[in-house]
Design a protein around this motif. Structure first.
Motif, short mmCIF file in Angstrom:
data_model
loop_
_atom_site.label_atom_id
_atom_site.label_comp_id
_atom_site.label_asym_id
_atom_site.label_seq_id
_atom_site.Cartn_x
_atom_site.Cartn_y
_atom_site.Cartn_z
N ASN A 893 -3.79 2.93 0.66
CA ASN A 893 -3.65 3.68 -0.04
C ASN A 893 -2.10 3.73 -0.22
N GLN A 894 -0.85 4.11 0.93
CA GLN A 894 0.43 4.81 1.02
C GLN A 894 0.57 3.12 -0.25
N TYR A 895 0.19 1.89 0.02
CA TYR A 895 1.11 1.23 -1.05
C TYR A 895 0.23 0.51 -2.41
N LYS A 898 -0.28 4.98 -4.23
CA LYS A 898 1.31 6.03 -3.48
C LYS A 898 0.61 6.82 -3.12
N ASP A 900 -1.01 9.16 0.54
CA ASP A 900 -0.80 10.08 2.19
C ASP A 900 -1.63 10.32 2.23
#
Ligand SMILES: [Zn+2]
Length: 938
Positions: A893-895, A898, A900
Motif C-alpha cells: 500500500n505504501q509503495y 502511497k 499509509d
C-alpha cells in the motif's frame, strides 16, 4: 489388513524385534474425568493472547434411525439456541450475542459441523486477557456437553433455518451423492445418512424425539474437549475438573456402533447424472480395511503413514504427466489414499478424474491401466527419490517452524487423536524419527505395499455425469475393466533430469541507492526497479516476495479480448493453472520442471490482472535462490510448447463446453455483466474465447507486460538478512531487462455501472430456489480510516442480517456480506450482499434487507453492535501485526499507492461511533448505485 502387515513384517524382519511405541507430544496435557470426558490442553502463543475452545463428539448422522434422519445436524443448530447458562431469553444472554461482545464472530470464530461419524463445535480466537471470557467459554463447552434447553418454540423456529440450509446446499453434487451413496455403500448405513437429512423429518419430528436423541448420544464417554492457546494449563485443567463434575456418568449407555462397509468381489459401478452438472467426474476406488486403532501405537505406523503419502504422491505425478501430453486421457486427475469417500471404517486408494466430453470410458480405462501398471512393475528409483525429497522438505519446513505453529494446527492433531487414535508425537520427534528411518525403507517395500492396495476385488467406479452425454451401461463398464485387466503392459519409463534450473547466470546488475524508511530498506536498482525489504521473525523459515507494475490487460487492445480472457487471473483460478505455465520455463517442460524442483519449497506465480501485472511468490530460506531463478525465468524465458498448449486447450474446452448448465455460473456471469454494462472483458470465458485465442499472440502480450523491470516495485518480507539478500537481488532482479518509459493503466476499459439497475431472471432449476445479489458501489477515498469504517459496517451488517433475516424471519440460511476497497482504476468501494431463499419469499426478504440498509443511514447502527465490531477488529489487528502477509500488504500500500495503512490503525478503530458510522453509511449508500440481480426457479 494385508498392506499394513506387509509393510510391518518386512520392517520387523530387519529389526528382528517389535518397533518402539510412538512418543506422545509432551507439551499437551491429556486427561480423563471419572465420568468419561477426555480433555486436551496445550499452551501455545500463536496467536498471542488468544485461545481456541473445542468440543468434539463421536456422534454423527450415522447414529440416526430411519425416522430420525437429520436430527444429528438439527441438534448441532440447537446448541446455539438456548442452554442452561446462556438461555437466550429474558433471563440471560444467548451464546452468540455474548460471544460477540468479546469479539468472537459467529460463522468465523464460532461454528460447528456435523458429519457422518462426528460433530464438533468451536469457539476460536477468544481473547485470553479477560479471565471472565475464559470462564465463560469453558461454561459454554460445559453447556454443550449436556445442558441444551431444546425448547419447543426454538425447535420450531429452527426448522425453517435448516430447511433454507438444505435449499442452499441441495446442489448438483448433493443430488448426485443421494443417488451414488445407496449404491456404493449397499449393505451399510452410510448408504442413507447424508447429514442434512430428510426435510420430511426436519419439518415434522416431535420435539421429544430430538431430546431423546440428545440424551442418548451426547454424553461424556463420547466427548472430548480441546483447548489450545495462550492459557495456564494447570488452571484450566483444575477448572475443567470442577466445572464438568456435574456431568453425569452414563448408566447403561447405548453402544456406539461403527457401521461397517461390506467388501465386494465384482466391481461396483454406479452412475448418477444431473441436469445442472456441466462435466463428468469419474471416481475409481480400491477399498481396503482401515488400520485398527490399536495398531497405530508403534513406530511402524509412522512408516506406514510415510509410505502411504509417497504412494499417493507418485501416482498423482504419473497422472499429472499424462495430462500435459497431447490428447490427454482426462482433463484433470489426482490420487488420494485414506478414508473411502465418507466412511471412517473403510479406507481406499482413490482416483479422481474429470473426463473429457464423452471420455468417461477412456478415463476409467486409463486409471485401471495405470493402477495395474504400478501393481505389476512398481515405481522407479527416480520417482521414489523425488517424492521422498518433496516429503522431507515439507517435513523439514514444519520442523523449522515448530515453535511458530498456530493453535489450529494442534487442534487438528488432537481432534484426530481423540476420534481415530492418530498418533501425536510432536513435530520434533516425528521429524527425528522419520529422518532416521527413511533410509531404511527400500523402494521394494513401497512397491509391495502398493501391490497390496490394488486388488481386483473391492473395486468401485462412480460416475457423476451430466444429461447431455451417454454413459455405457454398468455391464459394459465392468467388461471394459476386465478387458483392461487383461492387457499386456510395459513398465513406466522415467526420464530423470539432472540438469540445474539455470546453467548460466545473467550478468549482474547493481543496487545504486539504499534508503531506510520506517524499518524497511528500499533499494533502487541499476535497471530502475525498486526493491523494498523488511526482515521479520514472525516465521522462522518463510520468505514472501511480491511484485507489481501498472498496466495489466487494461492497456491491451479490445481485439485481443479472447487472449486477455485466457491470460486472466480469474480463468487461472477456475482452471487451477495458467495457460502459459503449460509450456514450462527455460529448457524445461512443465513435467520436467516439476522434477527439477523436487525437494524445493518454492512457489512463484506471475499474472496479468486487469490493471496491473503481478508476481506472488513464497519460499523457505534454503530454497530462496531457486525461487529467484524461477522468478527470473518467468520474466525472461517463458517456454513455448505447442503440444502442451494444445493439451491445455483440449482440457479447458471440455471443461467449459457445458458450463452454462450450472446455474451458479450463469448467475455469476449476469452479475458481472450487470456490474460492467455488458463489457465483454468482464464476461465469463467460453469455449469460443479459448478457440479464438492465439498462443503466439498471448506469449507476445505476456512478454510485453514483463519486458520492462523498471516499471516494477518488488517487496520481500520474512526471515531474511539484507546482506545475504543483496547479491541475490543483484543477480536476479537488477539483471532484468528494462527501458526508460514508465507504464500506467487505462482507467476507462471497464467502468462500473452507475445508478439503480435490476436484472431479475427466471430459469427452471432442479431444486426450487432463488439466489439474489445486491451490490452497492461508488466513490470512496483510499484511506485507512475508510477501510476501518467499511470493515466495521460489513461486520455490523453480518450481525444484523443474522438476527433479522435468518433468525427472526427464518428466510435464509444466511446473507453473505462482502466488501471491497479499491485504489485502481478509481478510488472506490463495493458492498455485496448475497442470499438464497424460497422463490416465494424473495421480494419479502429484499424489502427486509433494504430496510436494514436504510435504518443504518437514518438512525445509525446500535452502540452495542459497534462495540462488537470494535472488539473483533482490535483482536484481529493485533494478530495480523504478527503476520508476514500483513506486513507485505502494508508495504505494498505504501509503495504502490502511497497510502499509509498502518499508522493510527487502533486510533481509527477507537473512534468508531454511532454518529461517525451513520454519516459514513449515508455517504456510501447515498450515492444510489445499486444493482440487484436474481435468478429464480419460478
Ligand atoms: Zn447447519
Amino acid at each position: 489388513m494385508a498392506t499394513f502387515i506387509v509393510a510391518m513384517s518386512c520392517l520387523n524382519a530387519q529389526k528382528q524385534q517389535q518397533m518402539p511405541p510412538i512418543p506422545l507430544d509432551k507439551d499437551v496435557r491429556i486427561g480423563k474425568l471419572d465420568n468419561g470426558l477426555t480433555y486436551y490442553i496445550r499452551k501455545n502463543n500463536l496467536p498471542e493472547h488468544q485461545a481456541n475452545f473445542y468440543i468434539v463428539q463421536k456422534v454423527g448422522s450415522i447414529l440416526e434411525e430411519e425416522n430420525q434422519r437429520g436430527l444429528a445436524h438439527f441438534l448441532e443448530h440447537m446448541a446455539f439456541n438456548g442452554t442452561k447458562n446462556f438461555p437466550n431469553d429474558s433471563k440471560g444472554k444467548g451464546i452468540i450475542p455474548y460471544l460477540e461482545t468479546i469479539g468472537v464472530k459467529f460463522g468465523q470464530n464460532l461454528n460447528a459441523g456435523t458429519s457422518f461419524d462426528y460433530t464438533s463445535y468451536n469457539i476460536d480466537a477468544v481473547p485470553t486477557a479477560r479471565k471472565a471470557a475464559l470462564d465463560s467459554c469453558l461454561l459454554i463447552l460445559h453447556d454443550w456437553s449436556g445442558f441444551l434447553l431444546l425448547r419447543d418454540k426454538d425447535i420450531d423456529k429452527e426448522r425453517k433455518v435448516i430447511h433454507e440450509e438444505w435449499r442452499t446446499r441441495q446442489d448438483k453434487s448433493m443430488r448426485m451423492l443421494g443417488i451414488l451413496l445407496p449404491e456404493i455403500y449397499e449393505g451399510s448405513k452410510y448408504a442413507n445418512r447424508l447429514p442434512i437429512g430428510e426435510m420430511e423429518v426436519v419439518d415434522k419430528f416431535e420435539p421429544k424425539a430430538l431430546r431423546d436423541y440428545y440424551h442418548k448420544w451426547y454424553r461424556p464417554d463420547l466427548q472430548g474437549i480441546i483447548i489450545v492457546g495462550d492459557v495456564d494449563v494447570d488452571k484450566i485443567e483444575q477448572q475443567i475438573k470442577e466445572m464438568f463434575a456435574d456431568v453425569q456418568k452414563p448408566i447403561n449407555p447405548a453402544e456406539r456402533l461403527y457401521s461397517q462397509v461390506p467388501d465386494n468381489n465384482e466391481p461396483i459401478v454406479s452412475i448418477a447424472t444431473d441436469k445442472e452438472n456441466p462435466n463428468t467426474n469419474v471416481l475409481v476406488f480400491y477399498k481396503r480395511n482401515i488400520v485398527p486403532s490399536d495398531k497405530k501405537l508403534n513406530m511402524d505406523y509412522l512408516v506406514y503413514d510415510f509410505m502411504n503419502s509417497l504412494i499417493e504422491q507418485m501416482l498423482s505425478n504419473r497422472l499429472q504427466e499424462m495430462i500435459q501430453k497431447e490428447n490427454p486421457p482426462f482433463a484433470y486427475a489426482q490420487v488420494s489414499s485414506g478414508s473411502y469417500l465418507i466412511s471412517k471404517t473403510k479406507d481406499a486408494l482413490q482416483f479422481f478424474a474429470i473426463s473429457n466430453p464423452n471420455g468417461s470410458n477412456k478415463a476409467i480405462e486409463t486409471i485401471v491401466r495405470e493402477a495395474n501398471r504400478v501393481k505389476e512393475f512398481g515405481f522407479t528409483a527416480g520417482e521414489y527419490e523425488r517424492a521422498k525429497a518433496d516429503y522431507l522438505s515439507k517435513l523439514e519446513k514444519l520442523y523449522n517452524e515448530r515453535d511458530k505453529q498456530r493453535s489450529d494446527y494442534f487442534i487438528d492433531q488432537y481432534t484426530n487423536h481423540f476420534l481415530q487414535n492418530e498418533p501425536i508425537p510432536g513435530i520434533a520427534d516425528k521429524y527425528n524419527t522419520i529422518q532416521q528411518m527413511v533410509n531404511y525403507i527400500p523402494l521394494e517395500e513401497i512397491n509391495q505395499m502398493v501391490k497390496g492396495m490394488i486388488t481386483d476385488k473391492n473395486r468401485v467406479v462412480a460416475i457423476m455425469g451430466n444429461e447431455k452425454e451417454k454413459y455405457s451401461p454398468q455391464a459394459d463398464i465392468k467388461a471394459l475393466i476386465t478387458k483392461t485387466d487383461n492387457e499386456k503392459l510395459t513398465a513406466y519409463v522415467d526420464n530423470t533430469i539432472k540438469e540445474p534450473l539455470m546453467t548460466s547466470l545473467p550478468i549482474k546488475g547493481k543496487i545504486v541507492k539504499e534508503e531506510q524508511q520506517q524499518g524497511a530498506i528500499v533499494w533502487t536498482l541499476s535497471n530502475g526497479a525498486k526493491v523494498v525489504v523488511k526482515p521479520t521473525e514472525f516465521k522462522d523459515d518463510e520468505i514472501l516476495i511480491s511484485g507489481f507494475a501498472a498496466g495489466g490487460s487494461s492497456v491491451i487492445e479490445n481485439k485481443y479480448i479472447p487472449e486477455i480472457k485466457v491470460l486472466s487471473k480469474n480463468f487461472e483460478m477456475v482452471m487451477g493453472e495458467s495457460a502459459l505455465s503449460a509450456g514450462g520455463l527455460g529448457k524445461f517442460s512443465k513435467t520436467d520442471l516439476k522434477k527439477v524442483l523436487s525437494g524445493k519449497n518454492v512457489s512463484m506465480g506471475f499474472s496479468v490482472d486487469t490493471y496491473n501485472e503481478e508476481i506472488s511468490g513464497k519460499s523457505n530460506i534454503k530454497d530462496f535462490e531457486t525461487a529467484m531463478q524461477l522468478f527470473y525465468l518467468n520474466f525472461t524465458d517463458i517456454r513455448k510448447d505447442q503440444p502442451a498448449y494444445a493439451s491445455f486447450v483440449t482440457r479447458t474446452k471440455g471443461m467449459l463446453m457445458n458450463i452454462s448448465s450450472n446455474p451458479m455460473i450463469a448467475f455469476t456471469d449476469s452479475v458481472m455483466s450487470s456490474m460492467y454494462n455488458n463489457n465483454s472483458r468482464g464476461r465469463f470465458i467460453g469455449t469460443k474465447d479459448v478457440e479464438a485465442a492465439n498462443y503466439d499472440t498471448m506469449l507476445q502480450l505476456y512478454k510485453e507486460r514483463f519486458a520492462n523491470a523498471g516499471n516494477f516495485v518488488f517487496t520481500i518480507v520474512g526471515n531474511v538478512k539484507p546482506a545475504d539478500l543483496k547479491p541475490i537481488v543483484e543477480q536476479y532482479i537488477a539483471s532484468l531487462p528494462s527501458a526508460s518509459d514508465r507504464s500506467s493503466f487505462n482507467a476507462k476499459v471497464m467502468p462500473v455501472r452507475k445508478g439503480l439497475f435490476n436484472n431479475n431472471f427466471i430459469r427452471p432449476m432442479e431444486t426450487p430456489k432463488s439466489t439474489t445479489a445486491i451490490i452497492y458501489s461508488g466513490k470512496m477515498e483510499y484511506t485507512l480510516q475508510n477501510k476501518i469504517q467499511l470493515d466495521a459496517l460489513k461486520q455490523i451488517l453480518d450481525i444484523v442480517l443474522v438476527e433479522k433475516i435468518r433468525e427472526k424471519l427464518g428466510g435464509t440460511y444466511g446473507v453473505q456480506v462482502a466488501s471491497e476497497q479499491e485504489k485502481t482504476p478509481d478510488e472506490s468501494f463495493d458492498i455485496q450482499l448475497m442470499f438464497d431463499t424460497d422463490p416465494d419469499r424473495r421480494v419479502e426478504l429484499v424489502k427486509a434487507i433494504n430496510s436494514v440498509i436504510s435504518d443504518i443511514q437514518i438512525v445509525g447502527p446500535s452502540a452495542v453492535n459497534i462495540q462488537k465490531a470494535k472488539e473483533f477488529s482490535t483482536k484481529q489487528h493485533a494478530d495480523d501485526l504478527k503476520k508476514n502477509e500483513y506486513t507485505l500488504n502494508i508495504l505494498n500500500n505504501q509503495y504502490r499507492y502511497k497510502a499509509d495503512f498502518d499508522t493510527n490503525y487502533q486510533k481509527y478503530i477507537d473512534q468508531l461511533s454511532v454518529n461517525s458510522l451513520k454519516e459514513f453509511a449515508k455517504k456510501i449508500f447515498g450515492q444510489d448505485n445499486r444493482i440487484e440481480v436474481s435468478l429464480s426457479s419460478n
